[in-house]
Design an enzyme around this catalytic site. Structure first.
Site, PDB file in Angstrom:
ATOM      1  N   CYS A   1      10.652  10.466   5.252  1.00 42.46           N
ATOM      2  CA  CYS A   1      11.047  10.579   6.648  1.00 42.46           C
ATOM      3  C   CYS A   1      10.253  11.639   7.378  1.00 42.46           C
ATOM      4  O   CYS A   1       9.442  12.362   6.803  1.00 42.46           O
ATOM      5  CB  CYS A   1      12.529  10.921   6.752  1.00 42.46           C
ATOM      6  SG  CYS A   1      12.940  12.424   5.878  1.00 42.46           S
TER       7      CYS A   1
ATOM      8  N   GLY B   1       8.615   7.184   8.557  1.00 43.78           N
ATOM      9  CA  GLY B   1       9.863   6.492   8.236  1.00 43.78           C
ATOM     10  C   GLY B   1      10.184   5.437   9.256  1.00 43.78           C
ATOM     11  O   GLY B   1      10.259   5.736  10.454  1.00 43.78           O
TER      12      GLY B   1
ATOM     13  N   ASN C   1      13.583  15.881   4.877  1.00 43.01           N
ATOM     14  CA  ASN C   1      12.364  15.209   4.446  1.00 43.01           C
ATOM     15  C   ASN C   1      12.058  15.677   3.030  1.00 43.01           C
ATOM     16  O   ASN C   1      11.901  16.873   2.787  1.00 43.01           O
ATOM     17  CB  ASN C   1      11.211  15.588   5.383  1.00 43.01           C
ATOM     18  CG  ASN C   1       9.889  15.013   4.923  1.00 43.01           C
ATOM     19  OD1 ASN C   1       9.847  14.032   4.191  1.00 43.01           O
ATOM     20  ND2 ASN C   1       8.803  15.633   5.336  1.00 43.01           N
ATOM     21  N   GLY C   2      11.971  14.753   2.091  1.00 42.30           N
ATOM     22  CA  GLY C   2      11.724  15.104   0.698  1.00 42.30           C
ATOM     23  C   GLY C   2      12.680  14.384  -0.217  1.00 42.30           C
ATOM     24  O   GLY C   2      13.281  13.373   0.149  1.00 42.30           O
TER      25      GLY C   2
ATOM     26  N   CYS D   1       1.895  18.651  -1.299  1.00 42.92           N
ATOM     27  CA  CYS D   1       1.568  17.290  -1.757  1.00 42.92           C
ATOM     28  C   CYS D   1       0.162  16.900  -1.315  1.00 42.92           C
ATOM     29  O   CYS D   1      -0.129  16.815  -0.111  1.00 42.92           O
ATOM     30  CB  CYS D   1       2.581  16.304  -1.181  1.00 42.92           C
ATOM     31  SG  CYS D   1       2.183  14.569  -1.491  1.00 42.92           S
TER      32      CYS D   1
ATOM     33  N   TYR E   1      -2.960   9.809   2.568  1.00 44.63           N
ATOM     34  CA  TYR E   1      -2.349   8.683   3.281  1.00 44.63           C
ATOM     35  C   TYR E   1      -1.208   9.065   4.204  1.00 44.63           C
ATOM     36  O   TYR E   1      -1.124   8.590   5.331  1.00 44.63           O
ATOM     37  CB  TYR E   1      -1.842   7.648   2.268  1.00 44.63           C
ATOM     38  CG  TYR E   1      -1.078   6.510   2.911  1.00 44.63           C
ATOM     39  CD1 TYR E   1      -1.766   5.439   3.491  1.00 44.63           C
ATOM     40  CD2 TYR E   1       0.312   6.506   2.956  1.00 44.63           C
ATOM     41  CE1 TYR E   1      -1.076   4.403   4.096  1.00 44.63           C
ATOM     42  CE2 TYR E   1       1.006   5.465   3.568  1.00 44.63           C
ATOM     43  CZ  TYR E   1       0.306   4.413   4.136  1.00 44.63           C
ATOM     44  OH  TYR E   1       0.980   3.400   4.746  1.00 44.63           O
TER      45      TYR E   1
ATOM     46  N   ASP F   1     -10.460   1.807   0.757  1.00 47.27           N
ATOM     47  CA  ASP F   1      -9.013   1.847   0.967  1.00 47.27           C
ATOM     48  C   ASP F   1      -8.502   3.200   0.491  1.00 47.27           C
ATOM     49  O   ASP F   1      -9.197   3.929  -0.223  1.00 47.27           O
ATOM     50  CB  ASP F   1      -8.325   0.712   0.201  1.00 47.27           C
ATOM     51  CG  ASP F   1      -6.995   0.309   0.827  1.00 47.27           C
ATOM     52  OD1 ASP F   1      -6.504   1.038   1.709  1.00 47.27           O
ATOM     53  OD2 ASP F   1      -6.454  -0.736   0.415  1.00 47.27           O
TER      54      ASP F   1
ATOM     55  N   CYS G   1       0.383  19.863  -5.380  1.00 47.48           N
ATOM     56  CA  CYS G   1       1.078  18.962  -6.305  1.00 47.48           C
ATOM     57  C   CYS G   1       0.252  17.692  -6.406  1.00 47.48           C
ATOM     58  O   CYS G   1      -0.008  17.028  -5.396  1.00 47.48           O
ATOM     59  CB  CYS G   1       2.485  18.635  -5.810  1.00 47.48           C
ATOM     60  SG  CYS G   1       3.329  17.407  -6.849  1.00 47.48           S
TER      61      CYS G   1
END
Length: 497
Positions: free
Chosen positions: A20, A47, A122-123, A258, A264, A367, A455
């Site tokens: 989200c 989201g 969020n998470g 992350c 992306y 991609d 991460c």
């Protein structure tokens, strides 16, 4: 298990989805509902299942939420009814809990003192089962309609806030949460923001002329005219009210942002940890060209997520860049299910080839990632049917071999094509002439972040936050366990009960 080659058995992969986006405003004298609407609109990519906001005027909190896109959930009449100077907004893609109205956010609870708490998350937490046990130990009046880790956090906050205040309740609760969380929450007087000690998910602070903004990405600050101040630090709790902004530390920061945000998840016009997402993606493409060169006539992206990396590949290789696939901009999440005939068209609902551009060409197709492989398999087939002589696939991330438990709704490990096949096996499966992934070292270098602050679990299987046993993980954990008994607070709900 090797995926079937039958296109009817393998519909195109859903894009990797983030749980989200969160957005918060404290701004007396501003139209905070409209600011939140535009902020959520800017975060819609994070989201697309549900959207909502809670607005407080200092006396009461009004919550409005529903399934659908931001533009489907809110209209001018609804926004005009949401009056106040504090707002918490949320757009959801589920990683814990099903796609139901009850699981839409913000979540809401009333404390024993009658104050309301609205929260957006969020998470994804990894100690949800333990938190469920804590909630079960409380004395409650009714049943819980929601099945999310976010709902548990809101309940635990509300259970002690009446006695010690929301700020102190948060300082005591946040250290007990394990996993990834960027939170925006509020009572009638104060806006709060908190980020887990690892800072897995992004969260930023912005300044308005008459207030403050919290958002998942800097792009949302730009959209509402807020200037970027700084990131919310890992392990930090912010409180914003009439007395100003206060910062407290509830944990020692151990940054592990992350890396897939750069690949992306985030918008290309966002900046994370001081690094432009677009610049990172272009640099990934340049490194791909160096690591996996090939003789070809044209570099094309899989729109839109592959576009910056394709530009970088063209720059790094000297091969011309062009558009070979056209994306239908209006294909997104829909509540109308396509017929079997349309479903069999698969990827053509989203992409269609430019035959005059493709015919007779050796193509490099860039991609962002390969998850199950169905999308790339369909694209390769489509391009060959359109007359491409060769199709060389280049991927702007390493092989995704491990599921994410910190907020990305990847497939299970058994469904991840790269977890069961080597690169040559994946190449054969998707039917490409060659296949090349950017190396993990190349990705890290492109991000310009120290490896120790990232991460990369989905690529290397090293999870920075310890995971419980498999039986206490999963998207539907709270639905599969015994129903939690939780009483709801009396928010002024403008939507259906």
């Amino acid at each position: 298990m090797r995926p079937s080659s039958d296109p009817d058995e393998n519909p195109p992969d859903p894009d990797p989805a983030e749980e989200c986006g969160v957005f918060g405003v404290w701004a007396p004298g501003e139209d905070v509902a409209n600011l939140t609407y535009y902020g959520l609109y800017a975060l819609q990519h994070r989201g697309q299942e549900a959207a909502g906001m809670a607005v407080s005027d200092g006396r009461r909190t009004v919550v409005y939420k529903d399934l659908g896109l931001v533009s489907q959930v809110f209209d001018e009449q609804v926004l005009c009814s949401l009056q106040g100077h504090i707002a918490v907004g949320h757009c959801r893609y589920s990683t814990t809990g099903s796609t139901t109205w009850e699981n839409a956010q913000p979540t809401f609870r009333t404390t024993a003192a009658g104050s309301g708490i609205a929260l957006g998350h969020n998470g994804n937490l990894v100690n949800t089962a333990e938190l469920r046990d804590e909630v079960n130990a409380l004395d409650h009046r009714g049943g819980m309609g929601a099945s999310t880790d976010s709902d548990l956090v809101t309940e635990l906050l509300a259970s002690t806030a009446a006695d010690i205040g929301v700020e102190e309740a948060a300082m005591r609760l946040l250290p007990r949460l394990r996993g990834a969380y960027s939170l925006v929450f509020a009572d009638e007087a104060t806006l709060y923001a908190a980020r887990d000690p690892h800072g897995v998910r992004p969260l930023v602070l912005g300044r308005l002329e008459r207030g403050w903004v919290i958002a998942s990405e800097t792009a949302a600050l730009d959209i509402v005219g807020a200037s970027f101040v700084r990131e919310v630090e890992p392990g930090e709790l912010l409180a914003i009210d009439a007395e100003g902004m206060r910062s407290s530390r509830f944990a020692t920061p151990e940054p592990k942002g992350c890396v897939f945000e750069y690949v992306y998840l985030a918008r290309p016009d966002t900046t994370i940890a001081g690094r432009s997402v677009h610049a990172t993606r272009v640099e990934i493409g340049r490194r791909l060209a160096i690591e996996h060169p090939v003789e070809a006539d044209l570099v094309i992206p899989t729109p839109e997520s592959g576009t910056p990396a394709a530009v970088g590949y063209a720059q790094g290789s000297g091969i011309p860049y062009g558009q070979g696939l056209v994306k239908n901009a209006y294909v997104g999440r829909t509540f109308i299910q396509p017929s079997q005939t349309i479903r069999q068209l698969g990827i053509r609902l989203k992409l269609n080839p430019l035959r005059d551009v493709i015919r007779g060409k050796r193509l490099v197709v860039v991609d962002d990632s390969i998850v199950r492989g169905n999308t790339q398999r369909a694209i390769v087939r489509m391009l060959r049917e359109a007359g491409a002589l060769e199709v060389h696939i280049r991927i702007a991330s390493p092989p995704v071999q491990w599921p994410c438990f910190y907020g990305i709704d990847f497939a299970t490990r058994a469904e991840l094509i790269a977890s069961g096949l080597d690169v040559e096996g994946v190449r054969r499966s998707i039917g490409a002439d060659t296949l090349g992934y950017v190396s993990l070292d190349g990705l890290v270098a492109a991000s310009e972040q120290p490896r120790s602050r990232l991460c990369m679990a989905c690529f290397d299987g090293t999870y920075p936050i310890p995971l419980p046993d498999e039986a206490r993980l999963g998207k539907h954990l709270l639905e599969n366990l015994e129903q939690v008994s939780i009483g709801y607070g009396a928010a002024d709900a403008l939507n259906r009960p």
